[in-house]
Write an enzyme that holds these catalytic residues in place. Structure first.
Site, PDB file in Angstrom:
ATOM      1  N   MET A 110      14.660  11.072  10.820  1.00 40.49           N
ATOM      2  CA  MET A 110      13.766   9.996  10.375  1.00 40.49           C
ATOM      3  C   MET A 110      14.131   8.674  11.062  1.00 40.49           C
ATOM      4  SD  MET A 110      11.273  10.801   8.362  1.00 40.49           S
ATOM      5  CE  MET A 110      10.841   9.196   7.666  1.00 40.49           C
ATOM      6  N   SER A 132       6.695  66.292  23.850  1.00 41.57           N
ATOM      7  CA  SER A 132       7.606  65.674  22.863  1.00 41.57           C
ATOM      8  C   SER A 132       8.682  64.823  23.552  1.00 41.57           C
ATOM      9  CB  SER A 132       8.224  66.723  21.940  1.00 41.57           C
ATOM     10  OG  SER A 132       8.601  67.898  22.625  1.00 41.57           O
ATOM     11  N   LEU A 164       8.513  67.822  30.827  1.00 41.69           N
ATOM     12  CA  LEU A 164       7.402  67.076  31.436  1.00 41.69           C
ATOM     13  C   LEU A 164       6.147  67.939  31.526  1.00 41.69           C
ATOM     14  CD1 LEU A 164       9.367  65.503  34.431  1.00 41.69           C
ATOM     15  CD2 LEU A 164       8.562  64.303  32.381  1.00 41.69           C
ATOM     16  N   GLY A 222      22.121  30.312  15.801  1.00 45.26           N
ATOM     17  CA  GLY A 222      20.759  30.104  16.284  1.00 45.26           C
ATOM     18  C   GLY A 222      20.416  30.805  17.582  1.00 45.26           C
TER      19      GLY A 222
END
Ligand SMILES: Nc1ncnc2c1ncn2[C@@H]1O[C@H](COP(=O)(O)OS(=O)(=O)O)[C@@H](OP(=O)(O)O)[C@H]1O
Ligand SMILES: Nc1ncnc2c1ncn2[C@@H]1O[C@H](COP(=O)(O)OP(=O)(O)O)[C@@H](O)[C@H]1O
Length: 604
Positions: free
Chosen positions: A147, A521, A448, A93
């Protein structure tokens, strides 16, 4: 015996999953005495149940042990009653829960969905049920846990059970059973509870013992995906795999996909043993009467009923990674034992886990479920997931990190590609290039903004042109005014920008040209995709290596000043990443050198 049942448990953290599995193992006497004594000791020290043994520790303890070793996505536990043997997929979990759950669900016959009676249905309950339904699990039980903390209130139980039944119905889960229980006390788990005289249904264990198992059809036609080709010596060639559908006998005629060649089954081995027959679910190794070129990822089918082949699909996709899914970005897609390159060509819609509403989406975030269109780089044999899980389940893998980033189910083939055939042209790339007296190339400048890509590409074109070469420059600024006018600078837009430019460059190289591409790119994935479109040696990646400070100092368009002033969002190097090329063909460090000097070695 009712055959073997594979099931998984799911629900939110703290709904009581570990306690429930622990109690099932304990009550069905799967726990050895020494384990129980250790458990009593641990319970006194760490338990949450006073002096009573804390059964959650049993499962959590095993889990902790496991997590110290190699990471296992899903651990399978075995237990049995006189009625049936069980394999329970225990899906830890932690944050990777959804991924593990999806893995567990992909092979499960049944699912136990837990809810805390005090909390009722949560988003997580609905999300998990949706995944379970999507993964083809048809037998679902809702375990309304804790329950005892609700004083065994019938009305509280009914409210949850009714709400869930309505939700499940929408997902096509028609046979849902809800059970009021307490994993802690064991009520209605393995023993009928005296606290619920108003409940006439089965205990959880009774339900598990009697629910129908078996998923894949044992009926013909044959489908056998080849997982391994065995060649221990020159006289023996065996094809091994798990039969996804149908039966197999010596003498059966089979067709191999994708190649389409046929042959006849000679021998069938299960383990070391030669068999007269094998069927769905069995792992076999077979030999054929003829020598055929068959490799891992091929599928053997009944000769007169081969699988459909397609390369474009409508599919359901569960996204499993923190990094968003970007349409147009190439991933590896693994379908049965074949890995190919694939892109999500469009996200049709994302599905709201609560309401099922179809929401527009440009990207998918972790745990999102969506309907998408997929584009593979070649046709593959497949079956819709709803018909055959092993032949319709796929995963998506990141090309750079090799992480599994998505899991999905093929729904159907998009017919489009059946009508589209590559035109066989008599004048080909080699003929066009020969006429131009040049080897076609794609020279890809990346770096860049302001690094010098355009300056260098333009100068190179000038030189090549002067030498009589046929060239063309594709530049970010120019292409973005026309073909890519609809794209901005978000990650998905840049990915699509580069995908289109790479495809255009491929056409130009096919025309025999030397193409100079000058785009920032910034992502490796897209640069690698561009490379993959060309034959080895045809694509040259040139990294224009200029430090950010130098680009900012140059700032030929005044664009960095505006980006620093916060006027341009997602600006490369400032608020959007640039992934450095790892192995470019050429790295040009521009500070301190003239463009002419840098290009000298290229032109020699
Ligand atoms: N947010 C942001 N980030 C980076 N660049 C920006 C941005 N907004 C506009 N511009 C201008 O667009 C040019 C880059 O376009 P590209 O198509 O090469 O970019 S990318 O490859 O899609 O990342 C780039 O041109 P060059 O300087 O020639 O690289 C910029 O002038
Ligand atoms: N060695 C070099 N190579 C390329 N450009 C250089 C170099 N040295 C200085 N520059 C300057 O840097 C700027 C680069 O701009 P540009 O070519 O438009 O970059 P990009 O296309 O990468 O945005 C130009 O003003 C150019 O004169």
């Amino acid at each position: 015996m009712n055959g073997r049942l594979r099931f998984l448990t799911c629900g939110s953290v703290d709904d009581g999953k570990s306690t429930l599995i622990g109690r099932l193992l304990f009550d069905t006497k799967q726990i050895f005495d020494d384990q129980f004594q250790a458990l009593e000791k641990d319970s006194a020290r760490f338990g949450t149940q006073g002096a009573a043994p804390d059964l959650a520790l049993l499962v959590d303890g095993l889990q902790a042990e496991r997590e110290q070793g190699i990471t296992i996505d899903v651990a399978y536990r075995f237990f049995a009653t006189p009625e049936r043997a069980f394999i329970v997929a225990d899906t830890p979990g932690h944050e990777q829960y959804t991924r593990n759950m999806a893995t567990g669900a992909s092979t499960a016959d049944a699912a136990v969905v837990l809810v805390d009676a005090r909390k009722g249905l949560l988003t997580q309950t609905r999300r998990h049920t949706r995944i379970v339904a999507l993964m083809g699990v048809r037998q679902v039980v809702l375990a309304v846990n804790k329950m005892d903390l609700m004083d065994w209130s019938e009305s509280a139980f009914r409210a949850i059970a009714d709400e869930y039944a309505a939700f499940a119905q929408e997902l096509g889960l028609t046979a849902v059973q809800s059970i009021p229980l307490s994993a802690l006390t064991g009520d209605n788990l393995t023993q009928s509870s005296t606290h619920t005289p108003w409940y006439g249904g089965p205990t959880l264990l009774q339900w598990l013992e009697n629910v129908p198992a078996g998923l894949e059809e044992a009926t013909p036609p044959l489908r056998l995906p080849v997982q391994l080709v065995l060649r221990p010596h020159a006289e023996f060639r065996g094809y091994c795999g798990r039969i996804a559908q149908g039966t197999l006998r010596p003498g059966d005629a089979v067709r191999v996909l994708p190649s389409g060649v046929s042959s006849t089954v000679q021998q069938i081995f299960v383990g070391e043993q030669a068999q007269a027959q094998a069927q769905t679910g069995e792992s076999v190794c077979i030999t054929l009467a003829d020598e055929r070129d068959i490799s891992r990822g091929d599928v053997l089918c009944a000769v007169d009923a081969p699988l459909e082949m397609a390369e474009q699909f409508h599919a359901h996709l569960l996204w499993l990674h923190e990094q968003a899914l970007i349409p147009g970005r190439p991933y590896w897609l693994q379908l049965h034992h074949r890995t190919v390159s694939a892109t999500v060509s469009s996200i049709r819609h994302r599905i709201d886990p609560n309401s099922g509403a179809e929401l527009a989406a440009r990207e998918l975030q972790m745990n999102d479920i969506a309907e998408v269109h997929l584009n593979l780089d070649r046709p593959l044999p497949f079956a819709p997931y709803a018909e055959n899980r092993p032949l319709g389940a796929f995963i998506l893998i990141d090309r750079l990190s090799n992480a599994t980033v998505g899991a999905g189910m093929l729904d159907f083939a998009l017919r489009r590609d059946h009508n589209l055939h590559w035109q066989q042209l008599s004048v080909n790339k080699a003929a066009r290039a020969a006429l131009k007296h040049q080897p076609p190339r794609c020279v890809w400048f990346t770096g860049l903004s302001g690094s010098g890509k355009s300056t260098l590409a333009n100068l190179l074109e000038k030189r090549l042109h002067a030498q009589g070469h046929h060239t063309y420059v594709l530049d970010g600024d120019n292409v973005r005014h026309g073909l890519n006018r609809d794209l901005g600078f978000a990650e998905a837009d840049r990915a699509e920008n580069i995908r289109r430019v790479a495809e255009v460059a491929r056409l130009m190289v096919d025309a025999g040209l030397i193409v100079l591409v000058s785009f920032i790119s910034p992502y490796r994935a897209e640069r690698e995709f561009a490379r993959s479109l060309f034959t080895p040696g045809e694509f040259l990646e040139v990294f224009v290596d200029t430090p950010l400070e130098e680009c900012e100092r140059r700032d030929p368009k005044g664009i960095y000043a505006r980006a620093r002033a916060g006027q341009i969002p997602n600006f490369t190097g400032i608020s959007s990443p640039y992934e450095l090329p790892l192995t470019p063909e050429l790295r040009l460090s521009t500070p301190g050198s003239s463009p002419e000097a840098l290009l000298e070695p290229v032109l020699m």
